[in-house]
Every structure is written in structure tokens, then in C-alpha cells.
Design an enzyme around this catalytic site. Structure first.
Site, PDB file in Angstrom:
ATOM      1  N   CYS A  48      33.163  13.656  17.741  1.00 30.75           N
ATOM      2  CA  CYS A  48      32.321  14.194  16.747  1.00 30.75           C
ATOM      3  C   CYS A  48      31.972  15.590  16.985  1.00 30.75           C
ATOM      4  O   CYS A  48      31.966  16.142  17.955  1.00 30.75           O
ATOM      5  CB  CYS A  48      30.990  13.519  16.556  1.00 30.75           C
ATOM      6  SG  CYS A  48      29.903  13.713  15.198  1.00 30.75           S
ATOM      7  N   ASP A  50      29.238  16.727  16.553  1.00 33.68           N
ATOM      8  CA  ASP A  50      27.986  17.035  16.739  1.00 33.68           C
ATOM      9  C   ASP A  50      27.793  17.970  18.398  1.00 33.68           C
ATOM     10  O   ASP A  50      28.789  17.528  19.178  1.00 33.68           O
ATOM     11  CB  ASP A  50      27.346  15.625  17.285  1.00 33.68           C
ATOM     12  CG  ASP A  50      25.940  15.376  17.429  1.00 33.68           C
ATOM     13  OD1 ASP A  50      25.299  14.825  16.619  1.00 33.68           O
ATOM     14  OD2 ASP A  50      25.171  16.089  18.436  1.00 33.68           O
ATOM     15  N   ARG A  52      25.957  17.723  20.808  1.00 34.09           N
ATOM     16  CA  ARG A  52      25.572  16.809  22.079  1.00 34.09           C
ATOM     17  C   ARG A  52      26.571  16.244  22.734  1.00 34.09           C
ATOM     18  O   ARG A  52      26.260  15.780  23.577  1.00 34.09           O
ATOM     19  CB  ARG A  52      24.354  16.116  21.417  1.00 34.09           C
ATOM     20  CG  ARG A  52      23.243  16.748  20.878  1.00 34.09           C
ATOM     21  CD  ARG A  52      22.310  15.496  20.417  1.00 34.09           C
ATOM     22  NE  ARG A  52      22.766  15.058  19.070  1.00 34.09           N
ATOM     23  CZ  ARG A  52      22.380  14.113  18.479  1.00 34.09           C
ATOM     24  NH1 ARG A  52      21.336  13.514  18.797  1.00 34.09           N
ATOM     25  NH2 ARG A  52      23.112  13.523  17.501  1.00 34.09           N
ATOM     26  N   HIS A 104      29.452   8.392  18.839  1.00 29.49           N
ATOM     27  CA  HIS A 104      28.336   8.493  19.783  1.00 29.49           C
ATOM     28  C   HIS A 104      27.243   7.821  19.148  1.00 29.49           C
ATOM     29  O   HIS A 104      27.127   7.756  17.890  1.00 29.49           O
ATOM     30  CB  HIS A 104      28.018   9.971  20.072  1.00 29.49           C
ATOM     31  CG  HIS A 104      27.732  10.693  19.094  1.00 29.49           C
ATOM     32  ND1 HIS A 104      26.224  11.067  18.283  1.00 29.49           N
ATOM     33  CD2 HIS A 104      28.606  11.421  18.093  1.00 29.49           C
ATOM     34  CE1 HIS A 104      26.561  11.628  17.256  1.00 29.49           C
ATOM     35  NE2 HIS A 104      27.622  11.903  17.218  1.00 29.49           N
ATOM     36  N   CYS A 107      25.004   8.788  15.488  1.00 34.21           N
ATOM     37  CA  CYS A 107      25.709   9.884  14.902  1.00 34.21           C
ATOM     38  C   CYS A 107      25.229   9.934  13.298  1.00 34.21           C
ATOM     39  O   CYS A 107      25.175   9.148  12.599  1.00 34.21           O
ATOM     40  CB  CYS A 107      27.011   9.337  14.605  1.00 34.21           C
ATOM     41  SG  CYS A 107      28.191  10.553  13.961  1.00 34.21           S
TER      42      CYS A 107
END
Ligand code: ZN
Length: 214
Positions: A48, A50, A52, A104, A107
Site C-alpha cells: 500500500c 500508506d 506507515r 495492512h 487501510c
């Protein structure tokens, strides 16, 4: 730059690089000279976008060891030329041996797909996840808590993307040619850092409908 905040943010990027340059200069292993000549990663990571879930940190890999493709909600769409180009280069040129598709928990893309809110152009992208929900509606609707619904759909989405990846002509042809290549579906727990094996591990076309074979 007129905006002081923007200037500060840019300076932080440059300062961060100074620390990295110093780290590279102090390295005595010669690996950066080696990396400057070329790469030979054994892992392709599809994760992803993202902020993190950084591939290298999560897997304890160093620069040069992971070839990375990231998009919102780690989707593998059969007509996505960006993903296909990365996959083709990774499998046919770099000859990676492991492909990890990593979702994750929590999400945002998956959560958005379960809502009726319009977020603009991303709505089209999220349709792919809405399809995963549609295929698993009975199971997801049984779950009471919204957070748990999202987390289960995160897992089911990874499973679906593993299926999509394994049925691409690129992966099917690699397996047909006897190329050693394993695909793994995993989920990251951001709180603990753990990369959880979803039991979606394939290294041949026998688990998939023969229609996809060449
Ligand atoms: Zn995400």
C-alpha cells in the site's frame, strides 16, 4: 519560497539527505559502490502507498534488496500498466524469486471502499475493492464492528490480489518455463510491526483455473 512552512519542510528533506550522505560516506563495506553499478534484488514487494508501511524497514532489507511497487490498497489490476511494467521487469529482467503482496490493517483505501462517500477520481480505483466486498458480502456483513469489517476485507483483498497477480500472463509464463518464483499474501500489523502470513503462498500454476495457463 514565500511560505515559511513550505521552506522549512523542504529544508528538512535536504537535511535528512545530509545525514544519509554521511552514513553512506562512513560505510566501509563497499556496498554503495557496488549498488551504483546495478541492482539484483530477490524480492518484489507490492504494498500500500500508506506512509506507515515501508517495505525495506518492515522486512529488514537493505537498499538494493527489494524492488518495490506501491499503490493505494496494494491492488494488482490486470490492465494497470504501471504494476504490469514493474512486474515484467522484476520477473523477466531482475528474475526476483519472491513476490510479497502486503496489505495492512486499518487501510484507509479499504475503509473508504466500504463507505458511500465519494472521494473523487479514487472512487474508480476503489471499485476494485468494492468488488472484493461484493464477492464476500455475507462474511463481512456478519461482522458487527466497523474496524473489524475493514480488517477482514484487508485480508480478503490481499487474497484477491494474490489471485490477480498469479493469473497474470507474466507469472503464468514464468511458472510454465520452470522459473523459481513464489508469491505470498501477507498483512502488516502497524501496531506491532508484524508481517502476518495469510497462508496465501504459491509457486506454481496448479492452484489456479487452467484457463489462465499458456
Ligand atoms: Zn492502505
Amino acid at each position: 519560497m514565500e511560505n515559511k512552512d513550505l521552506e522549512k519542510g523542504f529544508q528538512e528533506i535536504l537535511d535528512g539527505n545530509k545525514s544519509w550522505v554521511e552514513f553512506v560516506a562512513n560505510d566501509t563495506t563497499g556496498r554503495f559502490e557496488q549498488l551504483a553499478k546495478g541492482q539484483k534484488p530477490e524480492v518484489l514487494w507490492i504494498g500500500c502507498a500508506d506512509s506507515r508501511v515501508p517495505a525495506n524497514e518492515i522486512t529488514g532489507k537493505k537498499p538494493g534488496q527489494v524492488f518495490v511497487h506501491r499503490n493505494i490498497a496494494n491492488l494488482c489490476i490486470h490492465s494497470d500498466m504501471s504494476m504490469l511494467s514493474v512486474l515484467d521487469y522484476a520477473v523477466n529482467v531482475l528474475k526476483v524469486k519472491q513476490i510479497v503482496i502486503a496489505g495492512h490493517y486499518g487501510c484507509g483505501g479499504v475503509a473508504a471502499s466500504l463507505s458511500h462517500t465519494s472521494y473523487g477520481v479514487i472512487d474508480h480505483w476503489l471499485c476494485h475493492i468494492k468488488d472484493v466486498y461484493r464477492l464476500n458480502r455475507a462474511e463481512i456483513d456478519e461482522i458487527a464492528e466497523d474496524e473489524k469489517k475493514v480488517d477482514r476485507l484487508v485480508e480478503l483483498n490481499v487474497k484477491e490480489q494474490v489471485f490477480n497477480l498469479c493469473t497474470t500472463p507474466i507469472v503464468q509464463k514464468a511458472w510454465k518455463n520452470g522459473q523459481p518464483l513464489a508469491v505470498h499474501g501477507m498483512v502488516i500489523n502497524i501496531k506491532t510491526g508484524e508481517l502476518i502470513d495469510l497462508g496465501q503462498n504459491y509457486s506454481g500454476s496448479e492452484s489456479f483455473d487452467p484457463i489462465f495457463r499458456f
